[in-house]
Write a protein that holds these residues in place. Structure first.
Motif, mmCIF file in Angstrom:
data_model
loop_
_atom_site.group_PDB
_atom_site.id
_atom_site.type_symbol
_atom_site.label_atom_id
_atom_site.label_comp_id
_atom_site.label_asym_id
_atom_site.label_seq_id
_atom_site.Cartn_x
_atom_site.Cartn_y
_atom_site.Cartn_z
ATOM 1 N N ASN A 148 4.293 -3.811 -14.543
ATOM 2 C CA ASN A 148 3.082 -3.801 -13.716
ATOM 3 C C ASN A 148 2.357 -2.464 -13.818
ATOM 4 O OD1 ASN A 148 4.580 -6.093 -12.809
ATOM 5 N ND2 ASN A 148 3.362 -6.111 -10.940
ATOM 6 N N ASN B 60 8.728 -7.216 -5.344
ATOM 7 C CA ASN B 60 8.077 -6.156 -4.584
ATOM 8 C C ASN B 60 8.140 -6.478 -3.092
ATOM 9 O OD1 ASN B 60 6.606 -4.028 -3.682
ATOM 10 N ND2 ASN B 60 4.628 -4.963 -4.093
ATOM 11 N N ASP C 23 0.193 -3.856 -7.684
ATOM 12 C CA ASP C 23 1.133 -4.897 -7.240
ATOM 13 C C ASP C 23 0.703 -6.265 -7.769
ATOM 14 O OD1 ASP C 23 2.849 -6.528 -5.910
ATOM 15 O OD2 ASP C 23 1.944 -6.219 -3.940
ATOM 16 N N ASN D 256 -1.612 -0.988 -4.253
ATOM 17 C CA ASN D 256 -1.920 -2.384 -3.993
ATOM 18 C C ASN D 256 -2.633 -3.042 -5.174
ATOM 19 O OD1 ASN D 256 -0.754 -2.623 -1.420
ATOM 20 N ND2 ASN D 256 -2.499 -1.589 -0.490
ATOM 21 N N ILE E 129 7.638 -1.638 -7.519
ATOM 22 C CA ILE E 129 6.729 -2.231 -8.499
ATOM 23 C C ILE E 129 7.370 -2.101 -9.879
ATOM 24 C CG2 ILE E 129 4.456 -2.078 -9.602
ATOM 25 C CD1 ILE E 129 3.308 -1.115 -6.989
#
Length: 260
Positions: free
Chosen positions: A101, A81, A260, A257, A97
């Protein structure tokens, strides 16, 4: 008939995009040399798409990849990433990503609806549709996926749009109470209808984020209403663009976020 390769750096969106014609080699492979001077000698992540044009002139998307270029060093493949997600992150670009995930993040937050599983679509299938449709149009699939999480409340819905519409981004739903488009009614109460709902969302994002033509036939009923390239970054999506909510972009960024 020919192989064409659009290339652009991740700096400032697609303002440096160049289309290169690849040269066919004796072994049947194709090669192209990218001139960094045509891309302002930008360093960092470069996005690379591949299209084939047949003898009838039809252009077909074949695939995409990316590479990181650093000053004074040999180009290296990007890390899993390479993107820092913030308001300046471009909507167009390569996937940042991993599928795993996205799947794991969803499972940590909610249970995937049995309504979709009954139509032959598992969570893994659902995420793969986002990746396939995003890559086809050059839209970062994880951004579309995060936007879906915000719009649908992790597919719980409960607002103007219902789970049965396969409308994952509120397309056509308005503050006045309109329920929005039903892709199940238009394309089938099945896996195809689900895919078309995802495709429409991806295409609507591309309408905002790029001036490029669509690769697939348009299924977004509001594509023509968008001012092209008027919201090229995540931070542009709120405040009257995609949504009136001033914190809309921040909500999407937070999901990215967290994934991630």
């Amino acid at each position: 008939k020919e192989v064409l390769i659009p290339v652009w750096s991740d700096v400032n969106g697609q303002d440096d995009i160049q289309w290169y014609k690849a040269d066919r080699q004796n072994d049947g492979s194709y090669t192209v040399t990218v001139n960094l001077a045509k891309h302002k000698n930008d360093q960092g992540l470069y996005c690379i798409h591949v299209y084939g044009r047949n003898s009838q002139g039809v252009l077909t998307f074949l695939g995409n990849t990316s590479i990181t270029v650093s000053s004074g060093s040999t180009p290296t493949e990007p890390t899993e990433n390479p993107i820092v997600y913030d308001g300046n992150t471009t909507i167009m670009g390569s996937q940042g990503i991993a599928k795993e995930n996205m799947v794991d993040y969803y499972r940590s937050q909610a249970t995937f609806p049995s309504y979709y599983e009954a139509r032959g679509v598992s969570l893994e299938d659902f995420v793969r549709m986002y990746i396939d449709e995003g890559k086809t149009e050059g839209v970062r699939p994880e951004i579309a996926f995060a936007q879906m999480l915000v719009e649908t409340g992790y597919l719980r819905f409960g607002g103007q749009v219902s789970i049965s519409q396969f409308n994952f981004a509120g397309i056509g739903a308005t503050d006045g109470g309109a329920a929005g488009q039903s892709f199940a009614a238009d394309y089938g109460d099945n896996s195809n209808g689900i895919r078309m709902g995802i495709r429409a969302q991806i295409q609507h994002l591309k309408a905002y984020a790029s001036s490029e033509n669509l690769v697939n036939t348009c299924v977004d009923p509001r594509f023509h209403l968008v001012t092209r390239s008027s919201a090229t970054r995540i931070g542009n999506l709120g405040n009257g663009k995609w949504a009136t909510d001033g914190s809309y972009a921040e909500k999407i960024i937070n999901k990215l976020n967290e994934m991630d």
